[in-house]
Every structure is written in structure tokens, then in C-alpha cells.
Motif scaffolding. Structure first.
Motif, PDB file in Angstrom:
ATOM      1  N   ASP A  99       0.832  -1.206   0.000  1.00 51.27           N
ATOM      2  CA  ASP A  99       0.000   0.000   0.000  1.00 51.27           C
ATOM      3  C   ASP A  99       0.867   1.256   0.000  1.00 51.27           C
ATOM      4  O   ASP A  99       0.581   2.235  -0.709  1.00 51.27           O
ATOM      5  N   VAL A 100       1.934   1.213   0.797  1.00 51.62           N
ATOM      6  CA  VAL A 100       2.832   2.375   0.893  1.00 51.62           C
ATOM      7  C   VAL A 100       3.473   2.669  -0.453  1.00 51.62           C
ATOM      8  O   VAL A 100       3.551   3.826  -0.890  1.00 51.62           O
ATOM      9  N   ALA A 101       3.942   1.619  -1.134  1.00 48.46           N
ATOM     10  CA  ALA A 101       4.561   1.816  -2.456  1.00 48.46           C
ATOM     11  C   ALA A 101       3.576   2.464  -3.423  1.00 48.46           C
ATOM     12  O   ALA A 101       3.932   3.378  -4.173  1.00 48.46           O
ATOM     13  N   LEU A 102       2.332   2.006  -3.409  1.00 48.17           N
ATOM     14  CA  LEU A 102       1.321   2.548  -4.323  1.00 48.17           C
ATOM     15  C   LEU A 102       0.954   3.980  -3.969  1.00 48.17           C
ATOM     16  O   LEU A 102       0.863   4.853  -4.843  1.00 48.17           O
ATOM     17  N   ARG A 103       0.731   4.237  -2.695  1.00 48.93           N
ATOM     18  CA  ARG A 103       0.266   5.569  -2.290  1.00 48.93           C
ATOM     19  C   ARG A 103       1.358   6.617  -2.419  1.00 48.93           C
ATOM     20  O   ARG A 103       1.096   7.770  -2.765  1.00 48.93           O
ATOM     21  N   GLU A 104       2.597   6.238  -2.120  1.00 49.86           N
ATOM     22  CA  GLU A 104       3.707   7.170  -2.350  1.00 49.86           C
ATOM     23  C   GLU A 104       3.853   7.438  -3.851  1.00 49.86           C
ATOM     24  O   GLU A 104       4.128   8.558  -4.269  1.00 49.86           O
TER      25      GLU A 104
ATOM     26  N   ALA B 136       9.154   2.904 -11.940  1.00 46.66           N
ATOM     27  CA  ALA B 136       9.502   1.510 -12.212  1.00 46.66           C
ATOM     28  C   ALA B 136       9.901   0.780 -10.937  1.00 46.66           C
ATOM     29  O   ALA B 136       9.551  -0.392 -10.733  1.00 46.66           O
ATOM     30  N   GLY B 137      10.636   1.467 -10.046  1.00 49.92           N
ATOM     31  CA  GLY B 137      11.064   0.843  -8.800  1.00 49.92           C
ATOM     32  C   GLY B 137       9.888   0.479  -7.921  1.00 49.92           C
ATOM     33  O   GLY B 137       9.811  -0.631  -7.373  1.00 49.92           O
ATOM     34  N   ARG B 138       8.948   1.408  -7.770  1.00 49.64           N
ATOM     35  CA  ARG B 138       7.774   1.131  -6.934  1.00 49.64           C
ATOM     36  C   ARG B 138       6.904   0.057  -7.588  1.00 49.64           C
ATOM     37  O   ARG B 138       6.300  -0.762  -6.900  1.00 49.64           O
TER      38      ARG B 138
END
Length: 484
Positions: free
Chosen positions: A161-166, A175-177
Motif C-alpha cells: 500500500d505504501v509503495a502505491l500511495r507514495e 519503475a522501482g515502486r
């Protein structure tokens, strides 16, 4: 060890670790085993931050404190996750670093409170790798402990969730996220609009938690101060006792006669007189002579009293508080019992001047944070570009023998301009943002709105002390005072 030696050791330690020189690092730590870098934490934190393989290996062999936390609750493993060095991560995991350790809610106040950054707590190392889009680090952590992917931070967000929301803060997910997201699950990815809404909800939840924590901390500090009292409650003998009960009427003989004359006029005539005694050094920033000259001048009395308090405090258990988040040397007037000076200057000088300079804008400035700041060699020597946590600021030079340290002004914050986007150059070269520079003189003062971007050049020589009043509108409406 002297403070100068300590600073030198810290600088050398940082340099050695940044260059991955384990031998030199060991020499410094043997010489100064208590050498700690306050803003970073331990030597292992620094090695993880720089990705220094040899230094990390040496520190682990020396049985360093593996799960030591910095001031925000970050361990070396957290640093390695942020920086994304898979080799450092693997070394820490093999040494049995705590994979479940989480960060704390953190609020950073920059630019003297003008810029607030909240960071959600409860995040483990996989959260941090996901937050920063470090796919290699995320993979190492996930393979070592898949359970980390299911844990929620204090906002209720898992690492995916953090990767998506950031990532929702940008037009597209990086690409990293995206690699981190793919690693941690095959669930459908919400739209950017949905992700932004979730991110905003997280921000609101975090802000509420931190607001409550900050309010509770203020109450605790106030209770501690009430218990600790002022220096006078602990046997301090004042050099100038009359300062502690100073009233507006007492200022007649202490303020500059031209200022007294201008402020003694009724409102209509006062405005014209104020503009005659104030020099507008740049739009919205005014300089004026505030204090009368003489050996018994208010600024001289206050300087002597402050020196007396500091000398007494150095020999007693009573502790001085730093004046604000940017200045380390000076005092908060209320803490040392001198709040009457701040109240009297605000009522008799700041409020009527503000009403004349910015008509119709201020009828009350009863919320006051008053403090002194001191600049000299081996202490603070300059002040970075910032805005004040105030509606109106009064900056009065109390004096000292000094060279340099001029205050510079950019424009007001807003319209895409803030201290972060209009930095002042660190070297001697010209600044394209600067609009004016003011040389301090004993007894002179500046008055400006709190959102005016400014800073102070480096003091070249000597010592300078200033009294700063950050004045804000309170909860009441007050009639403008007449100084008569």
C-alpha cells in the motif's frame, strides 16, 4: 575532551565511513568511543547510509549495538532499506538484526516552523524499502521474512500500500515502486485518483495523531516548567530586578524619543508619523530606532541580565531551553521570568506599529513567543533561509561588538516561492532572490510579517545578541493601546 575535539572526531568519523575506510574508522572510535552523530545515530547507521561494506563488516565483528535507534526510531536495518543496498541488508539480517523493528511517528519543523513534514510511524524495513521504491532491498527483505509484507503501519498501510500511495503523488508509478508492488502481491492496482485519496486520508490520520501527541507534549513541558519554576525560584539574584515587572508605562524613558512621540499620537496621525521614523528597506520590511542610547538603556540592562542568568545556570541544576528549532544559543524570556518585557513591548510597540503599517489587519497580537538569539565564534554564526512562525516579527538588536551577520530578505512566501525553492547561496556569491540586506546596530529593530523569507549572513567576528518577538493573533479582540 573539548567540544572542538568532539566535533573534529565526528567529522573525521563521517569522512572515514563515507570512504569505507574501516581502519581509520576504528582508530577514531578507539580514540573517541562515545563519538555519536546526533542527527544520524551510531557508526553502524552511518555505514548503512553510505553503503560502506568494509566498515559494516568491521562494526559487526566488533559486536556493535545492532538494533540501536536514532532519534526517530530508525535502526541501521531501516537505513539500509531506505538506501537500498542489498549487500548491507544481507549482512545485517545474517547478524540477526530485528526485522520487526518499526519507526515512530515523526514531525519535522523546518524553516522555524514555517514548513511541517509529518512521517508515519509503525513502518518496518520493508515498508521503508517500498516507500522509496528500492526493489532490490524489498526483495532481500521479503525473501528473508515474508510476514513483513502483511504488517500494517500506524495508518493501516501494508508495504505494498505504501509503495502505491507514495507513487500516487506523481503522474505514474515509478519503475522501482511498480517492481515492489509486483513483488508483494497480485491484487488489482487502484486508479491514481483512488490512490491519491487514500494517501490524503493517511496524511490526515497521521496529522491528527501527531497533533494530539504534540499537544500532550506541550502540556507535559508546561507542567515541568511549572514545577521547575524560573531562576528566581531557585535562588537566583537579579542584576536588574525592575525588568521582571516592566510595564508599558515604564517604556517612556527606555524607548527612543522619536518612537515614543509617534506612538503617543492618535491613530490617524500615528500612521503618518510611523512612516517618517521607519525606513522601508524592502516592501513590507521596516527598520527603526527602538531604544534610547545610554548606559542604562533597556538593551544594555537586558544583555547584562541574560549574561548573569547564563553564568548562574552554568553553576546550577536549572536548565536553559534553546530558543527555537534553528537557534541553539539564547533564552526563552518566559522561561527565565522576563515575560513582562515581551508583553509590554508587544502591547506598546509591536501592535500599534503593525496597525499603522498594515491597516485593518491586526487588532490583537496576544500570542507571543519571545526569545533571544546569540551569534559568536564556536556557536551559531549564521541563520539559514526561513520564514517565522508568527504573524508579525519584531527583531531588536540588543548589541555586542561584531562584524558581519547582516540579515537578508527575499520576498514574502507564496505564489510558488518558499524557502525551499528560493535558497540562499552558501558562498559569497550574489543571490538572485535577495531584495535587501540590513546591518544590525545596537538599539535598532526590524518589523515585518512572519511569512517574509529571510536569513542571516555569517558573523565574521565578535558577538551579537538579538531579542525576537514572534507575535500571533490570539483568541481575543483588543483595543489598540495609546502610549501616553
Amino acid at each position: 575532551m573539548s567540544s572542538a575535539d568532539s566535533v573534529s572526531d565526528k567529522q573525521e568519523l563521517l569522512s572515514a565511513i563515507a570512504n569505507d575506510d574501516a581502519e581509520q574508522m576504528s582508530i577514531i572510535l578507539q580514540r573517541s568511543p562515545s563519538c555519536v552523530i546526533e542527527s544520524v545515530g551510531s557508526a553502524l547507521h552511518v555505514a548503512a547510509m553510505y553503503g560502506s561494506i568494509a566498515c559494516t563488516e568491521h562494526l559487526l565483528q566488533e559486536s556493535c549495538e545492532l538494533n540501536c535507534e536514532d532519534k526517530d526510531g530508525h535502526t541501521p536495518l531501516h537505513y539500509a532499506a531506505v538506501e537500498g543496498d542489498p549487500e548491507i541488508l544481507q549482512m545485517l539480517i545474517s547478524a540477526r538484526a530485528d526485522l520487526y523493528s518499526t519507526t515512530r511517528d515523526t514531525r519535522a519543523r523546518l524553516m522555524s516552523g514555517g514548513l511541517v513534514i509529518d512521517m508515519a510511524g509503525g513502518r518496518n524495513s520493508l515498508h521503508l524499502a517500498a516507500e522509496n521504491g528500492n526493489s532490490e532491498a524489498a526483495e532481500v527483505l521479503y525473501r528473508a521474512c515474508p510476514q513483513l509484507a502483511e504488517l500494517e503501519d500506524l495508518d493501516g498501510a501494508r508495504p505494498r500500500d505504501v509503495a502505491l500511495r507514495e507513487g500516487a503523488r506523481a503522474a505514474t508509478i515509478s519503475a522501482g515502486r511498480k517492481a515492489v508492488v509486483d513483488l508483494l502481491g497480485a491484487e488489482p492496482i487502484p486508479s491514481q485518483e483512488e490512490l491519491r485519496a487514500q494517501a490524503q486520508a493517511d496524511v490526515a490520520k497521521g496529522r491528527k495523531r501527531l497533533d494530539l501527541a504534540e499537544a500532550a507534549q506541550k502540556v507535559r513541558l508546561a507542567e515541568e516548567k511549572a514545577l521547575n519554576g524560573t531562576p528566581a525560584d531557585h535562588g537566583y539574584q537579579s542584576r536588574w530586578p525592575k525588568l521582571y515587572g516592566l510595564q508599558g508605562s515604564d517604556l517612556h524613558s527606555l524607548l527612543h524619543p522619536d518612537l515614543v512621540a509617534a506612538l503617543s499620537l492618535k491613530a490617524d496621525a500615528r500612521r503618518e508619523a510611523v512612516f517618517k521614523i521607519c525606513e522601508e528597506i524592502t516592501p513590507g520590511v521596516y527598520a527603526f530606532q527602538c531604544i534610547s542610547d545610554g548606559t542604562a538603556a533597556l538593551n544594555q540592562q537586558l544583555l547584562e541580565e541574560l549574561d548573569n542568568i547564563e553564568s548562574w545556570a552554568a553553576e546550577s541544576p536549572w536548565q536553559l531551553s534553546r530558543p527555537n528549532s534553528m537557534n541553539r544559543y539564547g533564552v526563552v524570556l518566559q522561561d527565565v521570568g522576563l515575560g513582562a518585557i515581551a508583553q509590554s513591548l508587544t502591547t506598546a510597540v509591536v501592535l500599534p506599529l503593525a496597525a499603522a503599517l498594515w491597516p485593518g489587519r491586526f487588532s490583537d497580537l496576544s500570542d507571543i513567543h519571545a526569545f533571544t538569539v546569540r551569534y559568536r565564534e564556536n556557536e551559531d554564526r549564521l541563520l539559514d533561509t526561513h520564514v517565522d512562525s508568527s504573524d508579525v516579527t519584531l527583531n531588536l538588536c540588543l548589541g555586542g561588538s561584531f562584524e558581519g551577520g547582516d540579515v537578508y530578505f527575499h520576498g514574502p512566501a507564496g505564489e510558488g516561492r518558499d524557502p525551499m525553492t528560493s535558497p540562499h547561496p552558501g558562498g559569497p556569491g550574489p543571490c538572485s532572490h535577495c531584495r535587501a540586506s540590513h546591518q544590525h546596530h545596537s538599539g535598532t529593530a526590524l518589523i515585518h510579517l512572519g511569512n517574509h523569507i529571510h536569513g542571516a549572513h555569517q558573523l565574521r567576528k565578535g558577538r551579537r545578541t538579538n531579542l525576537i518577538l514572534w507575535c500571533r493573533a490570539g483568541q481575543k479582540e483588543a483595543a489598540l493601546p495609546e502610549l501616553d
